[in-house]
Design an enzyme around this catalytic site. Sequence first.
Site, PDB file in Angstrom:
ATOM      1  N   TYR A   1       2.675   9.283  -8.199  1.00 19.18           N
ATOM      2  CA  TYR A   1       1.769   9.322  -7.039  1.00 19.18           C
ATOM      3  C   TYR A   1       0.382   9.831  -7.446  1.00 19.18           C
ATOM      4  O   TYR A   1      -0.635   9.251  -7.073  1.00 19.18           O
ATOM      5  CB  TYR A   1       2.365  10.206  -5.942  1.00 19.18           C
ATOM      6  CG  TYR A   1       1.703   9.999  -4.598  1.00 19.18           C
ATOM      7  CD1 TYR A   1       2.209   9.082  -3.686  1.00 19.18           C
ATOM      8  CD2 TYR A   1       0.564  10.715  -4.241  1.00 19.18           C
ATOM      9  CE1 TYR A   1       1.595   8.872  -2.471  1.00 19.18           C
ATOM     10  CE2 TYR A   1      -0.057  10.512  -3.015  1.00 19.18           C
ATOM     11  CZ  TYR A   1       0.460   9.593  -2.129  1.00 19.18           C
ATOM     12  OH  TYR A   1      -0.144   9.383  -0.921  1.00 19.18           O
TER      13      TYR A   1
ATOM     14  N   PRO B   1       0.790  -1.246   0.000  1.00 19.63           N
ATOM     15  CA  PRO B   1       0.000   0.000   0.000  1.00 19.63           C
ATOM     16  C   PRO B   1       0.820   1.295   0.000  1.00 19.63           C
ATOM     17  O   PRO B   1       0.241   2.370  -0.091  1.00 19.63           O
ATOM     18  CB  PRO B   1      -0.835  -0.107   1.280  1.00 19.63           C
ATOM     19  CG  PRO B   1      -0.101  -1.052   2.150  1.00 19.63           C
ATOM     20  CD  PRO B   1       0.660  -1.979   1.262  1.00 19.63           C
TER      21      PRO B   1
HETATM   22  C1  LIG Z   1      -6.346  -4.685   4.712  1.00 25.36           C
HETATM   23  C2  LIG Z   1      -6.093  -3.922   3.427  1.00 25.36           C
HETATM   24  C3  LIG Z   1      -5.680  -2.586   3.472  1.00 25.36           C
HETATM   25  C4  LIG Z   1      -5.456  -1.881   2.300  1.00 25.36           C
HETATM   26  N1  LIG Z   1      -5.027  -0.582   2.360  1.00 25.36           N
HETATM   27  C5  LIG Z   1      -4.814   0.095   1.210  1.00 25.36           C
HETATM   28  C6  LIG Z   1      -4.359   1.419   1.211  1.00 25.36           C
HETATM   29  O1  LIG Z   1      -4.126   1.999   2.267  1.00 25.36           O
HETATM   30  N2  LIG Z   1      -4.179   2.051   0.014  1.00 25.36           N
HETATM   31  C7  LIG Z   1      -4.444   1.434  -1.191  1.00 25.36           C
HETATM   32  O2  LIG Z   1      -4.319   2.022  -2.274  1.00 25.36           O
HETATM   33  N3  LIG Z   1      -4.865   0.163  -1.214  1.00 25.36           N
HETATM   34  C8  LIG Z   1      -5.064  -0.497  -0.050  1.00 25.36           C
HETATM   35  N4  LIG Z   1      -5.482  -1.764  -0.109  1.00 25.36           N
HETATM   36  C9  LIG Z   1      -5.760  -2.321  -1.417  1.00 25.36           C
HETATM   37  C10 LIG Z   1      -7.147  -1.888  -1.926  1.00 25.36           C
HETATM   38  O3  LIG Z   1      -8.044  -1.828  -0.863  1.00 25.36           O
HETATM   39  C11 LIG Z   1      -7.573  -2.891  -2.978  1.00 25.36           C
HETATM   40  O4  LIG Z   1      -6.637  -2.788  -4.035  1.00 25.36           O
HETATM   41  C12 LIG Z   1      -8.993  -2.686  -3.492  1.00 25.36           C
HETATM   42  O5  LIG Z   1      -9.914  -3.041  -2.506  1.00 25.36           O
HETATM   43  C13 LIG Z   1      -9.225  -3.525  -4.751  1.00 25.36           C
HETATM   44  O6  LIG Z   1     -10.580  -3.545  -5.070  1.00 25.36           O
HETATM   45  P1  LIG Z   1     -11.238  -4.832  -5.709  1.00 25.36           P
HETATM   46  O7  LIG Z   1     -12.661  -4.490  -5.942  1.00 25.36           O
HETATM   47  O8  LIG Z   1     -10.412  -5.310  -6.839  1.00 25.36           O
HETATM   48  O9  LIG Z   1     -11.091  -5.974  -4.618  1.00 25.36           O
HETATM   49  P2  LIG Z   1     -11.787  -6.090  -3.143  1.00 25.36           P
HETATM   50  O10 LIG Z   1     -11.958  -4.748  -2.546  1.00 25.36           O
HETATM   51  O11 LIG Z   1     -10.994  -7.101  -2.410  1.00 25.36           O
HETATM   52  O12 LIG Z   1     -13.210  -6.651  -3.461  1.00 25.36           O
HETATM   53  C14 LIG Z   1     -13.441  -7.997  -3.797  1.00 25.36           C
HETATM   54  C15 LIG Z   1     -14.830  -8.365  -3.341  1.00 25.36           C
HETATM   55  O13 LIG Z   1     -15.114  -9.712  -3.764  1.00 25.36           O
HETATM   56  C16 LIG Z   1     -15.737 -10.384  -2.691  1.00 25.36           C
HETATM   57  N5  LIG Z   1     -15.522 -11.831  -2.868  1.00 25.36           N
HETATM   58  C17 LIG Z   1     -14.407 -12.540  -2.595  1.00 25.36           C
HETATM   59  N6  LIG Z   1     -14.604 -13.840  -2.894  1.00 25.36           N
HETATM   60  C18 LIG Z   1     -15.863 -13.925  -3.362  1.00 25.36           C
HETATM   61  C19 LIG Z   1     -16.649 -15.020  -3.836  1.00 25.36           C
HETATM   62  N7  LIG Z   1     -16.158 -16.264  -3.861  1.00 25.36           N
HETATM   63  N8  LIG Z   1     -17.904 -14.769  -4.261  1.00 25.36           N
HETATM   64  C20 LIG Z   1     -18.408 -13.516  -4.239  1.00 25.36           C
HETATM   65  N9  LIG Z   1     -17.709 -12.449  -3.790  1.00 25.36           N
HETATM   66  C21 LIG Z   1     -16.454 -12.658  -3.370  1.00 25.36           C
HETATM   67  C22 LIG Z   1     -15.082  -9.818  -1.457  1.00 25.36           C
HETATM   68  O14 LIG Z   1     -15.862 -10.010  -0.290  1.00 25.36           O
HETATM   69  C23 LIG Z   1     -14.970  -8.351  -1.835  1.00 25.36           C
HETATM   70  O15 LIG Z   1     -16.112  -7.614  -1.469  1.00 25.36           O
HETATM   71  C24 LIG Z   1      -5.674  -2.499   1.046  1.00 25.36           C
HETATM   72  C25 LIG Z   1      -6.103  -3.830   1.008  1.00 25.36           C
HETATM   73  C26 LIG Z   1      -6.286  -4.553   2.156  1.00 25.36           C
HETATM   74  C27 LIG Z   1      -6.697  -5.997   2.084  1.00 25.36           C
END
Ligand SMILES: Cc1cc2nc3c(=O)[nH]c(=O)nc-3n(C[C@H](O)[C@H](O)[C@H](O)COP(=O)(O)OP(=O)(O)OC[C@H]3O[C@@H](n4cnc5c(N)ncnc54)[C@H](O)[C@@H]3O)c2cc1C
Length: 402
Positions: free
Chosen positions: A387, A295
């Site tokens: 950034y 992150p």
């Molecule tokens: C603890 C943590 C802290 C972070 N902090 C930062 C930060 O400070 N700055 C930054 O830029 N990025 C941060 N990140 C990264 C950022 O949050 C992610 O890159 C972002 O959430 C990506 O979005 P996404 O929709 O691809 O995935 P996600 O947000 O992970 O969404 C995926 C979704 O799919 C759902 N899912 C999973 N499996 C299944 C299934 N089998 N069936 C149906 N649904 C399912 C999950 O519940 C979730 O709601 C952090 C990540 C984590 C884990």
Amino acid sequence: MTSERTQVAIIGAGPAGLLLGQLMHRHGIEAVILEARSREYVEARIRAGVLEQGTMEVLREAGVGERMEREGLVHRGIYLCFDHVLHHIPMTELTHGRSVMIYGQTEVVKDLIEARQKAGAPLLFECEDVTVEGLEHDEPVVRYRHGGAEHELRCDIVAGCDGFHGVCRPTIPEDALTVWERGYPYAWLGILADVPPSTDELIYAYSDRGFALHSMRSLTRSRLYVQVDPDEEIAEWPDDRIWSELHQRLASDGWELAEGPILEKGITPMRSFVAAPMRYRSLMLAGDAAHIVPPTGAKGLNLAVADVTVLADALIGHLTAGSDTGLDEYSDRCLTRVWRAQHFSWFMTTMLHLDHSDDTYGRQLQRSQLRYVTTSTAAATSLAENYVGLTLEQTAPAGATP
Ligand SMILES: Cc1cc2nc3c(=O)[nH]c(=O)nc-3n(C[C@H](O)[C@H](O)[C@H](O)COP(=O)(O)OP(=O)(O)OC[C@H]3O[C@@H](n4cnc5c(N)ncnc54)[C@H](O)[C@@H]3O)c2cc1C
């Protein structure tokens, strides 16, 4: 067993899945979003908070930027702190006016869920045992259990937006994917504190005790992090110990850190990961399902939004004009940007964190790099433009038409 059909089956209601649903809805394309967790859980999951300029623009154009404009905080720079001195990187000045917005991922997710519900478009929480089948046929099928009943959803395209631990990427045969991965010997212990930020812009601190970051979520809530070991237990970190580390690591001349009640705390491991290509037949991966970054560069959420912007165009071309060009180019278009963000996130991470080796040579290199980015306009500009986020045009594959 109920059987339904839609154009796009979206797995996952994180930022990627929800934004894709919103963009599909605005173009009259049917989509169903299936999410494993409850609405309350998804809306409370504290993660990213820095939106690149391009992300703000996409959210505005998608019709979900109204509250972000009202409540988000525009930041035009960051501070780097080392040897007890704060150095300002004036990002807006160095990038022809570009900036970032501080607005929590939780808020982005809430806004997108509200928009979907207002539109009356399908978004199902608490779906169990989601599986993707039939990718080798024209009509893939997503099966899941919801409300105690079995369902099948036939569709044209499956969008795998289910994060790093989701089910979509593992559905792809191993020999059809290449994976690149790097682990780091440290993690972040993050807190959300009910106290106004002690700084107007984020402070990234390099210290002999390890990295610390002073971030924020609003004018009344601070988000702070300290570097810890990956196997650290949160129980070993009572509030006093966290504040004590923050004071020591963020210390700079003439500056005070204000404390407040800690509302939430947790430890996040760090990893860099890319799986390619981001398409397997009619399954398209987007966001964390395909790649993750540490992150430190604030890139994870922004990459998810950038993927979905490209994917939405590709799906509109495929489903409304019968053109496969966008789908064919999707993975390459995303991956050049993904690799730029991978490099920047690795660069920020390795410049600012300490490992436990006695690598005094490595520490001298870190200090030299910190001095360079805080004294050279060329080096500061490179940090600043990464950034605030390079545009999709700036990261287009060589020879591609933007
Ligand atoms: C603890 C943590 C802290 C972070 N902090 C930062 C930060 O400070 N700055 C930054 O830029 N990025 C941060 N990140 C990264 C950022 O949050 C992610 O890159 C972002 O959430 C990506 O979005 P996404 O929709 O691809 O995935 P996600 O947000 O992970 O969404 C995926 C979704 O799919 C759902 N899912 C999973 N499996 C299944 C299934 N089998 N069936 C149906 N649904 C399912 C999950 O519940 C979730 O709601 C952090 C990540 C984590 C884990």
